[in-house]
Design an enzyme around this catalytic site. Structure first.
Site, mmCIF file in Angstrom:
data_model
loop_
_atom_site.group_PDB
_atom_site.id
_atom_site.type_symbol
_atom_site.label_atom_id
_atom_site.label_comp_id
_atom_site.label_asym_id
_atom_site.label_seq_id
_atom_site.Cartn_x
_atom_site.Cartn_y
_atom_site.Cartn_z
ATOM 1 N N ILE A 13 46.563 41.151 43.123
ATOM 2 C CA ILE A 13 47.022 40.069 41.878
ATOM 3 C C ILE A 13 45.758 39.925 41.228
ATOM 4 O O ILE A 13 44.940 38.715 41.136
ATOM 5 C CB ILE A 13 47.377 38.666 42.711
ATOM 6 C CG1 ILE A 13 46.477 38.468 43.979
ATOM 7 C CG2 ILE A 13 48.811 38.384 43.347
ATOM 8 C CD1 ILE A 13 46.440 37.107 44.441
ATOM 9 N N LEU B 14 39.610 43.678 42.397
ATOM 10 C CA LEU B 14 38.723 44.433 41.810
ATOM 11 C C LEU B 14 37.411 44.452 42.272
ATOM 12 O O LEU B 14 36.378 45.468 41.919
ATOM 13 C CB LEU B 14 38.597 44.243 40.454
ATOM 14 C CG LEU B 14 40.033 44.517 39.679
ATOM 15 C CD1 LEU B 14 39.965 44.044 38.127
ATOM 16 C CD2 LEU B 14 40.535 46.136 39.743
ATOM 17 N N SER C 275 43.335 38.533 34.607
ATOM 18 C CA SER C 275 42.566 38.630 33.212
ATOM 19 C C SER C 275 43.228 37.671 32.482
ATOM 20 O O SER C 275 44.538 37.085 32.766
ATOM 21 C CB SER C 275 43.075 40.108 32.847
ATOM 22 O OG SER C 275 42.272 40.234 31.664
ATOM 23 N N TYR D 141 43.260 25.182 42.280
ATOM 24 C CA TYR D 141 42.710 25.923 41.137
ATOM 25 C C TYR D 141 42.941 24.778 39.700
ATOM 26 O O TYR D 141 42.383 25.186 39.000
ATOM 27 C CB TYR D 141 43.754 27.140 40.698
ATOM 28 C CG TYR D 141 43.803 28.449 41.728
ATOM 29 C CD1 TYR D 141 42.717 28.256 42.539
ATOM 30 C CD2 TYR D 141 44.474 29.356 41.625
ATOM 31 C CE1 TYR D 141 42.732 29.281 43.473
ATOM 32 C CE2 TYR D 141 44.551 30.214 42.486
ATOM 33 C CZ TYR D 141 43.729 30.233 43.576
ATOM 34 O OH TYR D 141 43.621 31.330 44.603
ATOM 35 N N ASN E 182 46.197 46.087 33.369
ATOM 36 C CA ASN E 182 46.106 45.955 34.745
ATOM 37 C C ASN E 182 47.679 46.134 35.077
ATOM 38 O O ASN E 182 48.183 46.412 36.217
ATOM 39 C CB ASN E 182 45.744 44.571 35.017
ATOM 40 C CG ASN E 182 44.152 44.436 35.264
ATOM 41 O OD1 ASN E 182 43.675 45.522 34.898
ATOM 42 N ND2 ASN E 182 43.752 43.318 35.181
HETATM 43 P P1 NAD Z 1 39.804 40.046 40.353
HETATM 44 O O1 NAD Z 1 39.492 41.075 41.206
HETATM 45 O O2 NAD Z 1 41.313 39.898 39.887
HETATM 46 O O3 NAD Z 1 38.593 40.211 39.322
HETATM 47 C C1 NAD Z 1 38.733 39.225 37.944
HETATM 48 C C2 NAD Z 1 37.406 39.735 37.029
HETATM 49 O O4 NAD Z 1 37.728 41.211 36.591
HETATM 50 C C3 NAD Z 1 37.491 38.903 35.707
HETATM 51 O O5 NAD Z 1 36.115 38.858 35.445
HETATM 52 C C4 NAD Z 1 38.082 39.582 34.915
HETATM 53 O O6 NAD Z 1 37.674 39.577 33.707
HETATM 54 C C5 NAD Z 1 37.960 41.091 35.476
HETATM 55 N N1 NAD Z 1 38.761 41.999 35.010
HETATM 56 C C6 NAD Z 1 40.114 41.839 35.114
HETATM 57 N N2 NAD Z 1 40.998 43.197 34.861
HETATM 58 C C7 NAD Z 1 39.679 44.038 34.478
HETATM 59 C C8 NAD Z 1 39.888 45.210 34.018
HETATM 60 N N3 NAD Z 1 41.022 45.772 33.829
HETATM 61 N N4 NAD Z 1 38.716 45.795 33.795
HETATM 62 C C9 NAD Z 1 37.438 45.178 33.895
HETATM 63 N N5 NAD Z 1 37.453 44.124 34.411
HETATM 64 C C10 NAD Z 1 38.723 43.527 34.516
HETATM 65 O O7 NAD Z 1 39.356 38.563 41.066
HETATM 66 P P2 NAD Z 1 39.864 37.244 41.297
HETATM 67 O O8 NAD Z 1 40.280 36.578 40.148
HETATM 68 O O9 NAD Z 1 38.851 36.781 42.201
HETATM 69 O O10 NAD Z 1 40.953 37.716 42.424
HETATM 70 C C11 NAD Z 1 42.370 37.611 41.849
HETATM 71 C C12 NAD Z 1 43.207 36.536 42.080
HETATM 72 O O11 NAD Z 1 43.353 36.330 43.965
HETATM 73 C C13 NAD Z 1 42.762 35.128 41.788
HETATM 74 O O12 NAD Z 1 42.796 34.951 40.485
HETATM 75 C C14 NAD Z 1 43.649 34.100 42.742
HETATM 76 O O13 NAD Z 1 44.816 34.214 42.346
HETATM 77 C C15 NAD Z 1 43.261 34.967 43.935
HETATM 78 N N6 NAD Z 1 42.463 34.457 45.089
HETATM 79 C C16 NAD Z 1 42.614 33.966 46.004
HETATM 80 C C17 NAD Z 1 41.637 33.553 47.026
HETATM 81 C C18 NAD Z 1 42.015 32.912 48.203
HETATM 82 O O14 NAD Z 1 41.425 32.372 48.985
HETATM 83 N N7 NAD Z 1 43.318 32.938 48.673
HETATM 84 C C19 NAD Z 1 40.301 33.548 46.733
HETATM 85 C C20 NAD Z 1 39.995 34.218 45.340
HETATM 86 C C21 NAD Z 1 41.165 34.757 44.540
#
Ligand code: NAD
Length: 273
Positions: free
Chosen positions: A228, A190, A231, A50, A240
């Site tokens: 996890i 989400l 935002s 990241y 959240n």
């Molecule tokens: P997420 O599902 O948390 O969604 C993030 C998106 O949703 C952003 O655009 C954000 O602005 C929006 N959002 C957040 N809260 C909201 C709300 N209350 N209402 C409306 N929209 C909202 O997606 P993510 O970041 O892909 O996944 C979360 C975490 O998972 C990542 O930050 C990372 O730490 C982890 N991750 C891990 C892997 C892996 O391969 N291990 C892959 C992807 C993500």
């Protein structure tokens, strides 16, 4: 009733709800992490790839939260798989974080074509035994990878962080995790907002006065998962976090189960190299 912390199979605990920092720009990470910790978050999910581990560490220190109160995760990237390269990669993560240990280190992807995840795992076992990593786990592992890992090393990961959201509910893998004593942690929880308008989500939102995002995050907790969401806005971070004062009813959980389509937002773990 879900609890706000989950037991890991090594005797430690992990907060059920945390902050993901994938795609949080390095320059904004310290501010975001400090804000989240001041709002009450106690788990931050980072990774070497990241590019923002320094900001994670700075944000934790800036927040004034005692280090011991925060659960910090990092991950070993695919190009660092292998025994000695993993030892070096985790050392580099600790230096960027400016910490003497992390609470959890995961193998980011199994990268089966490389065939190195067993060696990587043996390095994590050593780092755990040396106290540089408190708990060790995996991410994006499928059933066959988990079974091979445990068969060859005898050490069961504490957690598998996988893509999981209402459209990709991963029931067979969750059941395997339960049998093996592995916590399931949901990434992209989400689901890129694709279920926000779905009738079961909207029905709970209307009944409880919660937002669709809150309903979906609560659904993860009702399933006994760690989650996890990411935002960077204060309002989004607070929203959240505010999911501990309501529950989904059994018929609402059943309706949510009907949203599963087995569709991924992210890549197939079998092909990521
Ligand atoms: P997420 O599902 O948390 O969604 C993030 C998106 O949703 C952003 O655009 C954000 O602005 C929006 N959002 C957040 N809260 C909201 C709300 N209350 N209402 C409306 N929209 C909202 O997606 P993510 O970041 O892909 O996944 C979360 C975490 O998972 C990542 O930050 C990372 O730490 C982890 N991750 C891990 C892997 C892996 O391969 N291990 C892959 C992807 C993500």
């Amino acid at each position: 009733m879900p609890t706000d912390r989950l037991w890991l199979n090594d005797g430690h605990m992990i907060p059920a709800l945390g902050l993901g920092i994938w795609q949080v720009p390095a320059a904004d990470t310290a501010t975001t992490v400090a804000l989240a910790l001041r709002l009450g978050y106690r788990l931050v999910d980072g990774a070497a790839i990241y590019g923002n581990e320094a900001g994670l560490g700075d944000g934790l220190r800036d927040s004034g939260t005692p280090r011991d109160e925060v659960f910090v995760t990092t991950k070993v990237w695919n190009s660092d798989q292998g025994h000695d390269s993993t030892l070096r990669a985790v050392e580099a993560s600790l230096q960027r974080l400016r910490m003497d240990r992390v609470d959890l280190c995961l193998i980011h992807w199994p990268a089966p074509a490389q065939g190195r995840y067993i060696d990587t795992w043996r390095a994590l076992i050593r780092l755990r035994d040396e106290g540089k990593v408190r708990s060790i786990g995996v991410s994006n592992f499928m059933g066959a990878h988990l079974e091979r890992l445990v068969g060859e090393t005898g050490v069961v990961p504490v957690l598998n962080q996988i893509e999981l959201n209402p459209r990709l509910q991963q029931a067979p893998l969750r059941a395997l995790h339960d049998r093996m004593g592995i916590v399931t942690q949901s990434w992209t929880p989400l689901g890129q907002g694709r279920s926000f308008d779905a009738a079961p989500v909207q029905a709970v939102a209307r009944r409880t006065g919660k937002s669709p995002a809150q309903v979906i995050l609560r659904w993860h907790l009702e399933l006994g998962l760690s989650v996890i969401p990411r935002s960077t806005r204060a309002a989004g971070l607070a929203e959240n976090l505010d999911i501990l004062d309501f529950a989904l009813l059994p018929d609402e959980m059943a309706a949510m189960a009907g949203l599963d389509e087995g569709v991924r937002c992210g890549p197939d773990p079998m092909t990521v190299a």
